[in-house]
Write a protein that holds these residues in place. Structure first.
Motif, PDB file in Angstrom:
ATOM      1  N   GLN A   1       1.323   4.169  -2.899  1.00 19.60           N
ATOM      2  CA  GLN A   1       1.218   5.599  -2.606  1.00 19.60           C
ATOM      3  C   GLN A   1       2.444   6.355  -3.119  1.00 19.60           C
ATOM      4  O   GLN A   1       2.321   7.403  -3.770  1.00 19.60           O
ATOM      5  CB  GLN A   1       1.071   5.797  -1.096  1.00 19.60           C
ATOM      6  CG  GLN A   1       0.684   7.205  -0.684  1.00 19.60           C
ATOM      7  CD  GLN A   1      -0.746   7.543  -1.051  1.00 19.60           C
ATOM      8  OE1 GLN A   1      -1.656   6.763  -0.803  1.00 19.60           O
ATOM      9  NE2 GLN A   1      -0.957   8.720  -1.638  1.00 19.60           N
TER      10      GLN A   1
ATOM     11  N   THR B   1      -5.217  12.021  -5.933  1.00 22.06           N
ATOM     12  CA  THR B   1      -5.536  12.399  -4.566  1.00 22.06           C
ATOM     13  C   THR B   1      -6.798  11.737  -4.021  1.00 22.06           C
ATOM     14  O   THR B   1      -7.051  11.792  -2.812  1.00 22.06           O
ATOM     15  CB  THR B   1      -5.687  13.928  -4.458  1.00 22.06           C
ATOM     16  OG1 THR B   1      -6.679  14.372  -5.394  1.00 22.06           O
ATOM     17  CG2 THR B   1      -4.362  14.623  -4.774  1.00 22.06           C
ATOM     18  N   ASP B   2      -7.589  11.144  -4.895  1.00 22.11           N
ATOM     19  CA  ASP B   2      -8.814  10.475  -4.446  1.00 22.11           C
ATOM     20  C   ASP B   2      -8.664   8.954  -4.418  1.00 22.11           C
ATOM     21  O   ASP B   2      -9.671   8.234  -4.406  1.00 22.11           O
ATOM     22  CB  ASP B   2      -9.974  10.856  -5.366  1.00 22.11           C
ATOM     23  CG  ASP B   2     -10.324  12.332  -5.277  1.00 22.11           C
ATOM     24  OD1 ASP B   2     -10.396  12.852  -4.152  1.00 22.11           O
ATOM     25  OD2 ASP B   2     -10.514  12.978  -6.330  1.00 22.11           O
ATOM     26  N   THR B   3      -7.429   8.481  -4.399  1.00 22.47           N
ATOM     27  CA  THR B   3      -7.163   7.039  -4.475  1.00 22.47           C
ATOM     28  C   THR B   3      -6.455   6.571  -3.213  1.00 22.47           C
ATOM     29  O   THR B   3      -5.497   7.200  -2.762  1.00 22.47           O
ATOM     30  CB  THR B   3      -6.313   6.713  -5.706  1.00 22.47           C
ATOM     31  OG1 THR B   3      -6.981   7.198  -6.878  1.00 22.47           O
ATOM     32  CG2 THR B   3      -6.091   5.213  -5.847  1.00 22.47           C
ATOM     33  N   THR B   4      -6.924   5.456  -2.643  1.00 24.23           N
ATOM     34  CA  THR B   4      -6.327   4.904  -1.426  1.00 24.23           C
ATOM     35  C   THR B   4      -6.236   3.388  -1.535  1.00 24.23           C
ATOM     36  O   THR B   4      -6.935   2.754  -2.325  1.00 24.23           O
ATOM     37  CB  THR B   4      -7.163   5.257  -0.181  1.00 24.23           C
ATOM     38  OG1 THR B   4      -8.501   4.745  -0.342  1.00 24.23           O
ATOM     39  CG2 THR B   4      -7.220   6.761   0.034  1.00 24.23           C
ATOM     40  N   TYR B   5      -5.359   2.831  -0.702  1.00 25.39           N
ATOM     41  CA  TYR B   5      -5.246   1.372  -0.578  1.00 25.39           C
ATOM     42  C   TYR B   5      -5.625   1.015   0.857  1.00 25.39           C
ATOM     43  O   TYR B   5      -4.790   1.028   1.756  1.00 25.39           O
ATOM     44  CB  TYR B   5      -3.826   0.917  -0.897  1.00 25.39           C
ATOM     45  CG  TYR B   5      -3.635  -0.587  -0.781  1.00 25.39           C
ATOM     46  CD1 TYR B   5      -3.898  -1.428  -1.862  1.00 25.39           C
ATOM     47  CD2 TYR B   5      -3.184  -1.167   0.415  1.00 25.39           C
ATOM     48  CE1 TYR B   5      -3.719  -2.797  -1.752  1.00 25.39           C
ATOM     49  CE2 TYR B   5      -3.012  -2.540   0.519  1.00 25.39           C
ATOM     50  CZ  TYR B   5      -3.275  -3.344  -0.552  1.00 25.39           C
ATOM     51  OH  TYR B   5      -3.104  -4.709  -0.450  1.00 25.39           O
ATOM     52  N   PRO B   6      -6.906   0.722   1.113  1.00 25.61           N
ATOM     53  CA  PRO B   6      -7.338   0.432   2.484  1.00 25.61           C
ATOM     54  C   PRO B   6      -6.939  -0.975   2.910  1.00 25.61           C
ATOM     55  O   PRO B   6      -6.802  -1.879   2.085  1.00 25.61           O
ATOM     56  CB  PRO B   6      -8.854   0.569   2.398  1.00 25.61           C
ATOM     57  CG  PRO B   6      -9.167   0.152   0.993  1.00 25.61           C
ATOM     58  CD  PRO B   6      -8.012   0.650   0.155  1.00 25.61           C
TER      59      PRO B   6
ATOM     60  N   GLY C   1       0.812  -1.201   0.000  1.00 25.67           N
ATOM     61  CA  GLY C   1       0.000   0.000   0.000  1.00 25.67           C
ATOM     62  C   GLY C   1       0.851   1.259   0.000  1.00 25.67           C
ATOM     63  O   GLY C   1       0.548   2.233  -0.710  1.00 25.67           O
ATOM     64  N   GLN C   2       1.926   1.268   0.780  1.00 26.46           N
ATOM     65  CA  GLN C   2       2.818   2.428   0.804  1.00 26.46           C
ATOM     66  C   GLN C   2       3.583   2.549  -0.505  1.00 26.46           C
ATOM     67  O   GLN C   2       3.819   3.659  -0.982  1.00 26.46           O
ATOM     68  CB  GLN C   2       3.792   2.322   1.980  1.00 26.46           C
ATOM     69  CG  GLN C   2       4.540   3.618   2.251  1.00 26.46           C
ATOM     70  CD  GLN C   2       3.613   4.774   2.583  1.00 26.46           C
ATOM     71  OE1 GLN C   2       2.752   4.652   3.461  1.00 26.46           O
ATOM     72  NE2 GLN C   2       3.757   5.890   1.874  1.00 26.46           N
TER      73      GLN C   2
ATOM     74  N   SER D   1     -10.960   4.294  -5.600  1.00 23.50           N
ATOM     75  CA  SER D   1     -10.534   5.383  -6.473  1.00 23.50           C
ATOM     76  C   SER D   1     -11.750   6.028  -7.129  1.00 23.50           C
ATOM     77  O   SER D   1     -12.903   5.720  -6.782  1.00 23.50           O
ATOM     78  CB  SER D   1      -9.563   4.847  -7.538  1.00 23.50           C
ATOM     79  OG  SER D   1      -8.946   5.892  -8.256  1.00 23.50           O
TER      80      SER D   1
ATOM     81  N   ASP E   1       1.003   9.297  -5.496  1.00 25.62           N
ATOM     82  CA  ASP E   1       1.574  10.631  -5.294  1.00 25.62           C
ATOM     83  C   ASP E   1       2.179  11.218  -6.571  1.00 25.62           C
ATOM     84  O   ASP E   1       1.881  12.371  -6.909  1.00 25.62           O
ATOM     85  CB  ASP E   1       2.611  10.604  -4.173  1.00 25.62           C
ATOM     86  CG  ASP E   1       1.975  10.491  -2.792  1.00 25.62           C
ATOM     87  OD1 ASP E   1       0.742  10.662  -2.678  1.00 25.62           O
ATOM     88  OD2 ASP E   1       2.715  10.209  -1.817  1.00 25.62           O
TER      89      ASP E   1
END
Length: 382
Positions: free
Chosen positions: A217, A227-232, A213-214, A271, A222
């Protein structure tokens, strides 16, 4: 290595499947919305009509973004949640499911470019003793490893909902898969398996010295300003996310909050359709990878899969052998399509928020494919 010119099935019957997709308690009607006006030469009327048709066929919401060079258009139909009055927007986050795989593949290919791993390197050199058979990194990426898919036992809305709060580790997912019979010997055939990408996530984490996940990112989100995308790694999802529903026998089950650990590095990303387009443009235009590795990803087997990518026929030149590349996501309550021209200039990203337990028998597949085709066709030269 030359590309195999294999066309995926992107054509469907012109009739939309509209019967049997709603329950007796009809939700309140919500006006369709278009989040941005048409720009440039993109022809949007058919795309918006296709989004409307997808909602009419039973999806609670359908959203899309189309890009042609610097021109873009975003559209939406339906509502944020069933029975609600807030209209859906293409800016609202969704779970993109297996479109995640293309992003993880990009991380792995960056590690290849950095000389930290080779495509034909045995997995046993990085995860010693884990697999009982000799599998390579390439075979994980293109689903020719023969490793079983751990994602079983989700055959009904009841079974899906019952496991919404189950937190699992990658090691548990892999162990579950390895307790099952292999589909083939490594390299002997195509068999789609989410386990392949859980293993790739472990490899990337070991080589990069941080969680996958990092790495996503730092290496993808990045640099591309997604900016609207995450790895939960848990059930958390943004308050403004579109709600996802499993549709079975006319009943809608809300599965918006779902522990993402079951998807892991094969399908966990949240996303927006715009961010998904941004990713594939950055992938195909050389921002994320050198061209030789982009070419490597776009080499496909007769299955239609490359390295983290799925190919399809270009709606602008049907039957010509011209291709588009991207991926599709079949999640619990969420489905996603994304396809781009090989250079990333012409793009369509589509998501809808209602799905049958079995994607192969999903009554919304046909109207969704119609929307995808309309999106690709909207960028065709006049």
């Amino acid at each position: 290595m030359s590309k195999l010119r294999v066309l995926a099935a992107l054509t469907v019957s012109t009739s939309l499947l509209v019967s049997g997709c709603t329950s007796s308690d009809e939700p309140s009607a919500v006006e369709t919305t278009t989040t941005t006006p048409p720009s440039g030469t993109i022809r949007t009327d058919d795309v918006q009509a296709a989004l409307d048709a997808l909602v009419d066929a039973g999806s609670v919401a359908a959203v899309a973004q189309v890009r042609d060079g610097e021109d873009s258009w975003s559209g939406a139909a339906g509502s944020v949640e069933r029975g609600g009055t807030e209209p859906a927007s293409a800016d609202d986050p969704v779970r993109i499911a297996s479109v995640t795989k293309a992003m993880v593949a990009a991380v792995v290919l960056q590690l290849v470019d950095e000389g930290k791993v080779q495509l034909d390197q045995p997995v046993d050199e990085m995860l010693p003793g884990l697999l009982p058979k000799p599998v390579t990194v390439r075979q994980l990426l293109d689903h020719t490893s023969g490793i079983p898919d751990y994602l079983v036992g989700f055959d009904s809305a009841e079974q899906i909902a019952a496991r919404a709060n189950d937190a699992v580790t990658d090691d548990e997912l892999i162990a579950q898969a390895l307790a099952m019979p292999w589909t083939s010997e490594p390299g002997q055939g195509f068999s789609y398996s989410n386990t392949n990408y859980v293993l790739l996530g472990k490899i990337a984490a070991d080589l990069d010295g941080q969680s996958v996940g990092q790495s996503l990112q730092d290496r993808i989100f990045d640099p591309l300003q997604m900016t609207d995308t995450t790895y939960p790694t848990d059930a958390v999802i943004a308050d403004d996310a579109l709600h996802g529903y499993v549709l079975e026998n006319g009943t809608y089950t809300d599965v918006t909050e779902y522990d993402a650990s079951v998807w892991s590095s094969g399908a966990a990303v949240i996303s927006t359709v715009a961010d998904v387009n941004t990713f594939f443009r950055g992938l195909f235009d050389g921002t994320l990878l050198p061209q030789n590795l982009v070419d490597e990803m776009q080499v496909v087997s007769p299955s239609g899969y490359g390295l983290g990518l799925l190919l399809g026929g270009d709606a602008c030149n049907p039957g010509s052998g011209e291709l588009v590349f991207g991926n599709r996501g079949n999640g619990f309550g969420y489905r996603t399509f994304q396809f781009s021209s090989p250079d990333g200039e012409r793009q369509v990203s589509l998501a809808w928020t209602t799905a049958a337990p079995n994607p192969a028998a999903d009554p919304l597949e046909q109207p969704a494919t119609e929307a995808l085709i309309a999106g690709l066709a909207s960028t065709c030269p006049a």
